[in-house]
Scaffold this motif. Sequence first.
Motif, PDB file in Angstrom:
ATOM      1  N   GLU A   3       0.836  -1.203   0.000  1.00 34.79           N
ATOM      2  CA  GLU A   3       0.000   0.000   0.000  1.00 34.79           C
ATOM      3  C   GLU A   3       0.869   1.250   0.000  1.00 34.79           C
ATOM      4  N   THR A   4       1.988   1.193   0.729  1.00 33.51           N
ATOM      5  CA  THR A   4       2.904   2.336   0.776  1.00 33.51           C
ATOM      6  C   THR A   4       3.453   2.658  -0.611  1.00 33.51           C
ATOM      7  N   ASP A   5       3.825   1.633  -1.391  1.00 35.16           N
ATOM      8  CA  ASP A   5       4.345   1.850  -2.732  1.00 35.16           C
ATOM      9  C   ASP A   5       3.312   2.528  -3.622  1.00 35.16           C
ATOM     10  N   GLU A   6       2.061   2.150  -3.485  1.00 28.86           N
ATOM     11  CA  GLU A   6       1.010   2.738  -4.316  1.00 28.86           C
ATOM     12  C   GLU A   6       0.772   4.196  -3.968  1.00 28.86           C
ATOM     13  N   ASP A   7       0.989   4.556  -2.676  1.00 30.68           N
ATOM     14  CA  ASP A   7       0.762   5.927  -2.236  1.00 30.68           C
ATOM     15  C   ASP A   7       1.943   6.845  -2.524  1.00 30.68           C
ATOM     16  N   THR A   8       3.108   6.273  -2.813  1.00 29.88           N
ATOM     17  CA  THR A   8       4.307   7.060  -3.056  1.00 29.88           C
ATOM     18  C   THR A   8       4.367   7.441  -4.530  1.00 29.88           C
ATOM     19  N   PRO A   9       4.386   8.755  -4.818  1.00 32.64           N
ATOM     20  CA  PRO A   9       4.483   9.142  -6.230  1.00 32.64           C
ATOM     21  C   PRO A   9       5.822   8.738  -6.820  1.00 32.64           C
ATOM     22  N   GLN A  10       5.800   8.340  -8.063  1.00 39.58           N
ATOM     23  CA  GLN A  10       7.023   7.935  -8.749  1.00 39.58           C
ATOM     24  C   GLN A  10       7.755   9.172  -9.260  1.00 39.58           C
ATOM     25  N   ARG A  11       9.060   9.159  -9.142  1.00 35.61           N
ATOM     26  CA  ARG A  11       9.882  10.244  -9.670  1.00 35.61           C
ATOM     27  C   ARG A  11      10.067  10.050 -11.167  1.00 35.61           C
ATOM     28  N   ARG A  12      10.170  11.158 -11.878  1.00 38.91           N
ATOM     29  CA  ARG A  12      10.421  11.080 -13.314  1.00 38.91           C
ATOM     30  C   ARG A  12      11.745  10.381 -13.595  1.00 38.91           C
ATOM     31  N   TYR A  13      12.760  10.697 -12.783  1.00 34.24           N
ATOM     32  CA  TYR A  13      14.091  10.110 -12.950  1.00 34.24           C
ATOM     33  C   TYR A  13      14.513   9.451 -11.636  1.00 34.24           C
ATOM     34  N   PRO A  14      14.293   8.155 -11.483  1.00 38.47           N
ATOM     35  CA  PRO A  14      14.662   7.488 -10.233  1.00 38.47           C
ATOM     36  C   PRO A  14      16.124   7.055 -10.151  1.00 38.47           C
ATOM     37  N   ARG A  15      16.894   7.215 -11.231  1.00 40.57           N
ATOM     38  CA  ARG A  15      18.288   6.779 -11.250  1.00 40.57           C
ATOM     39  C   ARG A  15      19.192   7.868 -11.818  1.00 40.57           C
ATOM     40  N   LEU A  16      20.408   7.918 -11.309  1.00 38.99           N
ATOM     41  CA  LEU A  16      21.425   8.844 -11.785  1.00 38.99           C
ATOM     42  C   LEU A  16      22.712   8.061 -11.989  1.00 38.99           C
ATOM     43  N   LYS A  17      23.234   8.115 -13.208  1.00 39.41           N
ATOM     44  CA  LYS A  17      24.515   7.476 -13.508  1.00 39.41           C
ATOM     45  C   LYS A  17      25.605   8.538 -13.527  1.00 39.41           C
ATOM     46  N   VAL A  18      26.763   8.170 -12.999  1.00 41.11           N
ATOM     47  CA  VAL A  18      27.934   9.054 -12.994  1.00 41.11           C
ATOM     48  C   VAL A  18      29.090   8.280 -13.611  1.00 41.11           C
ATOM     49  N   CYS A  19      29.667   8.831 -14.669  1.00 38.41           N
ATOM     50  CA  CYS A  19      30.836   8.206 -15.294  1.00 38.41           C
ATOM     51  C   CYS A  19      32.053   8.450 -14.409  1.00 38.41           C
ATOM     52  N   VAL A  20      32.779   7.380 -14.105  1.00 40.39           N
ATOM     53  CA  VAL A  20      34.009   7.497 -13.321  1.00 40.39           C
ATOM     54  C   VAL A  20      35.205   6.953 -14.106  1.00 40.39           C
ATOM     55  N   ASN A  21      35.051   6.888 -15.426  1.00 43.82           N
ATOM     56  CA  ASN A  21      36.109   6.371 -16.288  1.00 43.82           C
ATOM     57  C   ASN A  21      37.383   7.199 -16.132  1.00 43.82           C
ATOM     58  N   TYR A  22      38.495   6.500 -15.997  1.00 43.23           N
ATOM     59  CA  TYR A  22      39.794   7.164 -15.908  1.00 43.23           C
ATOM     60  C   TYR A  22      40.708   6.523 -16.930  1.00 43.23           C
ATOM     61  N   ARG A  23      41.052   7.268 -17.969  1.00 39.86           N
ATOM     62  CA  ARG A  23      41.922   6.747 -19.020  1.00 39.86           C
ATOM     63  C   ARG A  23      43.374   6.905 -18.610  1.00 39.86           C
ATOM     64  N   ALA A  24      44.125   5.862 -18.779  1.00 40.79           N
ATOM     65  CA  ALA A  24      45.550   5.909 -18.445  1.00 40.79           C
ATOM     66  C   ALA A  24      46.280   6.815 -19.427  1.00 40.79           C
ATOM     67  N   GLY A  25      47.271   7.492 -18.928  1.00 44.26           N
ATOM     68  CA  GLY A  25      48.051   8.373 -19.793  1.00 44.26           C
ATOM     69  C   GLY A  25      47.314   9.672 -20.060  1.00 44.26           C
ATOM     70  N   ASP A  26      47.882  10.460 -20.941  1.00 38.45           N
ATOM     71  CA  ASP A  26      47.317  11.769 -21.256  1.00 38.45           C
ATOM     72  C   ASP A  26      46.909  11.808 -22.730  1.00 38.45           C
ATOM     73  N   VAL A  27      46.287  10.728 -23.200  1.00 33.88           N
ATOM     74  CA  VAL A  27      45.924  10.644 -24.609  1.00 33.88           C
ATOM     75  C   VAL A  27      44.599  11.339 -24.880  1.00 33.88           C
ATOM     76  N   LEU A  28      43.574  11.005 -24.105  1.00 38.61           N
ATOM     77  CA  LEU A  28      42.252  11.615 -24.239  1.00 38.61           C
ATOM     78  C   LEU A  28      41.742  11.993 -22.859  1.00 38.61           C
ATOM     79  N   PRO A  29      40.877  13.000 -22.777  1.00 37.43           N
ATOM     80  CA  PRO A  29      40.326  13.379 -21.470  1.00 37.43           C
ATOM     81  C   PRO A  29      39.394  12.293 -20.933  1.00 37.43           C
TER      82      PRO A  29
END
Length: 120
Positions: A3-29
């Motif tokens: 019942e709690t889930d039904e009463d809770t409004p859903q967010r438009r965006y429930p997930r957030l991704k963050v890129c943590v890629n780290y390229r070795a060297g100084d070839v590309l950012p």
Amino acid sequence: MSETDEDTPQRRYPRLKVCVNYRAGDVLPSCGAKGSRELAQSLQEEIAKRGDFITLETVHCLGKCHIGPTLKLLPYGPFLQGAQAADAACIADLLHTESYDTLEGKFSSPIDVEPPQSKP
């Protein structure tokens, strides 16, 4: 579904991704070299302070490292670019209040930025 889930409004965006890629060297950012790991940690802390209202996921590429750090709201949300750890409280506040237009305006993608070419 409880019942709690039904009463809770859903967010438009429930997930957030963050890129943590780290390229070795100084070839590309890379997002990791531009502070995304610190940003992800700070965001996780700020989101937790507000009740874990969104799921934060770290990933190793969102395809926009040349203008990162890169974040992506899901599903089908905008990319957010260039935020730093010092912006985490602001981002968490805007996400918590679902002020997506303001968030996108503050951290929008530069339109005419081309990825850099590899160094010879």
